[in-house]
Scaffold this motif. Structure first.
Motif, mmCIF file in Angstrom:
data_model
loop_
_atom_site.group_PDB
_atom_site.id
_atom_site.type_symbol
_atom_site.label_atom_id
_atom_site.label_comp_id
_atom_site.label_asym_id
_atom_site.label_seq_id
_atom_site.Cartn_x
_atom_site.Cartn_y
_atom_site.Cartn_z
ATOM 1 N N TYR A 196 11.434 23.304 70.216
ATOM 2 C CA TYR A 196 12.604 22.479 70.499
ATOM 3 C C TYR A 196 12.908 22.392 71.997
ATOM 4 C CZ TYR A 196 13.277 23.174 65.504
ATOM 5 O OH TYR A 196 13.100 23.213 64.136
ATOM 6 N N THR A 197 12.399 23.337 72.777
ATOM 7 C CA THR A 197 12.673 23.325 74.219
ATOM 8 C C THR A 197 11.456 22.939 75.044
ATOM 9 O OG1 THR A 197 12.133 25.681 74.419
ATOM 10 C CG2 THR A 197 14.425 25.112 73.950
ATOM 11 N N GLY A 198 10.279 22.879 74.415
ATOM 12 C CA GLY A 198 9.075 22.555 75.166
ATOM 13 C C GLY A 198 8.525 23.714 75.957
ATOM 14 N N THR A 199 9.019 24.916 75.737
ATOM 15 C CA THR A 199 8.543 26.085 76.460
ATOM 16 C C THR A 199 7.112 26.406 76.056
ATOM 17 O OG1 THR A 199 10.775 26.984 76.577
ATOM 18 C CG2 THR A 199 8.974 28.523 76.927
ATOM 19 N N ALA B 263 9.775 34.014 66.075
ATOM 20 C CA ALA B 263 11.022 33.350 66.454
ATOM 21 C C ALA B 263 10.874 32.627 67.785
ATOM 22 C CB ALA B 263 12.154 34.376 66.534
ATOM 23 N N VAL B 264 10.207 33.236 68.757
ATOM 24 C CA VAL B 264 10.000 32.595 70.064
ATOM 25 C C VAL B 264 9.112 31.365 69.909
ATOM 26 C CG1 VAL B 264 8.975 32.899 72.333
ATOM 27 C CG2 VAL B 264 10.393 34.708 71.366
ATOM 28 N N THR B 265 8.052 31.487 69.128
ATOM 29 C CA THR B 265 7.152 30.347 68.918
ATOM 30 C C THR B 265 7.884 29.193 68.245
ATOM 31 O OG1 THR B 265 5.275 31.870 68.696
ATOM 32 C CG2 THR B 265 4.974 29.631 67.891
ATOM 33 N N SER B 266 8.742 29.510 67.268
ATOM 34 C CA SER B 266 9.501 28.461 66.580
ATOM 35 C C SER B 266 10.509 27.806 67.519
ATOM 36 C CB SER B 266 10.216 29.056 65.367
ATOM 37 O OG SER B 266 11.005 28.082 64.714
ATOM 38 N N ALA B 267 11.226 28.609 68.318
ATOM 39 C CA ALA B 267 12.227 28.048 69.233
ATOM 40 C C ALA B 267 11.591 27.209 70.328
ATOM 41 C CB ALA B 267 13.060 29.175 69.841
ATOM 42 N N LEU C 217 9.687 19.656 78.392
ATOM 43 C CA LEU C 217 9.401 18.481 77.573
ATOM 44 C C LEU C 217 10.270 18.414 76.325
ATOM 45 C CD1 LEU C 217 5.510 18.565 77.791
ATOM 46 C CD2 LEU C 217 7.128 17.320 79.237
ATOM 47 N N GLY C 218 11.172 19.359 76.146
ATOM 48 C CA GLY C 218 12.003 19.376 74.957
ATOM 49 C C GLY C 218 13.175 18.423 75.052
ATOM 50 N N ALA C 219 13.784 18.177 73.924
ATOM 51 C CA ALA C 219 14.914 17.248 73.885
ATOM 52 C C ALA C 219 16.168 17.847 74.496
ATOM 53 C CB ALA C 219 15.193 16.846 72.432
ATOM 54 N N THR C 220 16.250 19.197 74.536
ATOM 55 C CA THR C 220 17.466 19.822 75.037
ATOM 56 C C THR C 220 17.488 19.959 76.551
ATOM 57 O OG1 THR C 220 16.448 22.005 74.733
ATOM 58 C CG2 THR C 220 17.789 21.130 72.916
ATOM 59 N N ARG C 221 16.348 19.819 77.207
ATOM 60 C CA ARG C 221 16.272 19.891 78.672
ATOM 61 C C ARG C 221 16.921 21.158 79.201
ATOM 62 N NH1 ARG C 221 12.434 16.863 81.145
ATOM 63 N NH2 ARG C 221 12.223 14.926 80.019
ATOM 64 N N SER C 222 16.295 22.289 78.952
ATOM 65 C CA SER C 222 16.835 23.557 79.399
ATOM 66 C C SER C 222 16.751 23.677 80.911
ATOM 67 C CB SER C 222 16.065 24.711 78.759
ATOM 68 O OG SER C 222 14.693 24.597 79.053
ATOM 69 N N VAL C 223 17.598 24.521 81.495
ATOM 70 C CA VAL C 223 17.673 24.709 82.944
ATOM 71 C C VAL C 223 16.748 25.847 83.330
ATOM 72 C CG1 VAL C 223 19.174 25.275 84.868
ATOM 73 C CG2 VAL C 223 20.030 23.889 82.980
ATOM 74 N N LEU D 75 17.571 36.116 70.715
ATOM 75 C CA LEU D 75 16.740 36.405 71.889
ATOM 76 C C LEU D 75 15.733 35.288 72.130
ATOM 77 C CD1 LEU D 75 15.841 38.214 74.162
ATOM 78 C CD2 LEU D 75 14.475 39.526 72.525
ATOM 79 N N ALA D 76 15.163 34.749 71.068
ATOM 80 C CA ALA D 76 14.212 33.645 71.216
ATOM 81 C C ALA D 76 14.889 32.423 71.834
ATOM 82 C CB ALA D 76 13.607 33.290 69.861
ATOM 83 N N ALA D 77 16.122 32.132 71.400
ATOM 84 C CA ALA D 77 16.849 30.999 71.981
ATOM 85 C C ALA D 77 17.143 31.233 73.460
ATOM 86 C CB ALA D 77 18.148 30.774 71.207
ATOM 87 N N THR D 78 17.475 32.471 73.816
ATOM 88 C CA THR D 78 17.759 32.784 75.220
ATOM 89 C C THR D 78 16.517 32.628 76.084
ATOM 90 O OG1 THR D 78 19.511 34.336 74.597
ATOM 91 C CG2 THR D 78 18.567 34.585 76.789
ATOM 92 N N LEU D 79 15.387 33.167 75.632
ATOM 93 C CA LEU D 79 14.163 33.122 76.431
ATOM 94 C C LEU D 79 13.644 31.695 76.587
ATOM 95 C CD1 LEU D 79 12.275 36.242 75.000
ATOM 96 C CD2 LEU D 79 13.536 36.071 77.159
ATOM 97 N N THR D 80 13.622 30.937 75.503
ATOM 98 C CA THR D 80 13.055 29.594 75.573
ATOM 99 C C THR D 80 13.959 28.617 76.318
ATOM 100 O OG1 THR D 80 13.966 29.142 73.363
ATOM 101 C CG2 THR D 80 11.678 29.881 73.498
#
Length: 240
Positions: A131-134, A124-128, A197-203, A67-72
């Motif tokens: 990596y995404t800059g969320t 989990a959300v804070t940790s994820a 600002l993360g390296a993965t550049r989420s949409v 869930l953290a990966a999905t939200l971030t």
């Protein structure tokens, strides 16, 4: 009660213990009560209880991570309630002189709160987000479930039940958790955005750039402009 609800109306939840495991856990608890402290039989029962609970904790951790990966990856800003689970799950038994009422109901609520693992989800959300800059924002949880997300009127009577919210002022009706999630988002001034600002550049979603800015001068758009022998970068959108 669900583990997490978003302001978009998405409900995220799953059972962490199966019905068979729950029955086995209750039987083991009964066996534990009949054992003698320090005996080998007691240690065997405790080990069996630990095996069941390890499976539960593993499922909960896996759910929180997914869930953290999905939200971030979906949102540029995530606003969370600043929950104090320790205070929320305090015993309501009272004292011998002043015994409390509704102890059984409070005990069931405490078990439900602890089972959802809200603190683990926050971690989990804070940790994820690293990596995404969320951006993670925490807001006070007071009155978020009693406030109407449409007219902002606070009334305890508007919360008809755990799942139903009906504003006594404007008549707005909505699922209580979704209504609270909208209030939490408004309190955190959360605005979804495309890119981070993360390296993965989420949409993520963001309104288009104003037309005036699209055709602005290069210096106003943040493009380096040579002036004599010096290079000047005007404040604005950083060049890609």
């Amino acid at each position: 009660m669900v583990a997490a609800t978003t302001s978009d109306g998405d409900f995220h939840d799953r059972p962490f213990i199966t019905s068979g495991e729950a029955q086995r856990y209750r039987r083991l608890q009964q066996q534990l009560a009949r054992t003698r402290r320090g005996s080998n039989r007691r240690r065997t029962v405790v080990a069996k209880i630990g095996t069941v609970m390890r499976r539960v904790r593993s499922r909960r951790a896996d759910f929180n991570a997914q869930l953290a990966a999905t939200l971030t990856s979906r949102y540029g800003t995530v606003v969370l309630e600043d929950l104090r689970t320790r205070n929320m799950t305090m015993s309501a038994k009272g004292t011998v002189e002043q015994p409390a009422s509704g102890v059984a109901q409070k005990s069931g609520l405490n078990r439900a709160i602890l089972d959802k693992g809200w603190y683990g989800l926050e971690l989990a959300v804070t940790s994820a987000s690293r990596y995404t800059g969320t951006k993670i924002i925490k807001v006070p949880a007071a009155y978020t479930s009693q406030t109407c997300s449409a007219c902002k009127v606070v009334d305890t009577a508007s919360r008809e039940s755990q799942a139903r919210f009906a504003c006594t002022s404007c008549g707005h009706r909505e699922h209580a958790d979704v209504n609270a999630a909208k209030n939490i988002k408004a309190a955190g001034h959360a605005v979804s955005g495309r890119g981070d600002l993360g390296a993965t550049r989420s949409v993520k979603r963001q309104p288009p750039r104003p037309r005036a800015r699209q055709y602005a001068a290069p210096a106003a758009r943040g493009i380096p402009v040579l002036q004599g022998r010096e290079e000047v970068n005007v404040r604005g959108r950083s060049p890609c």
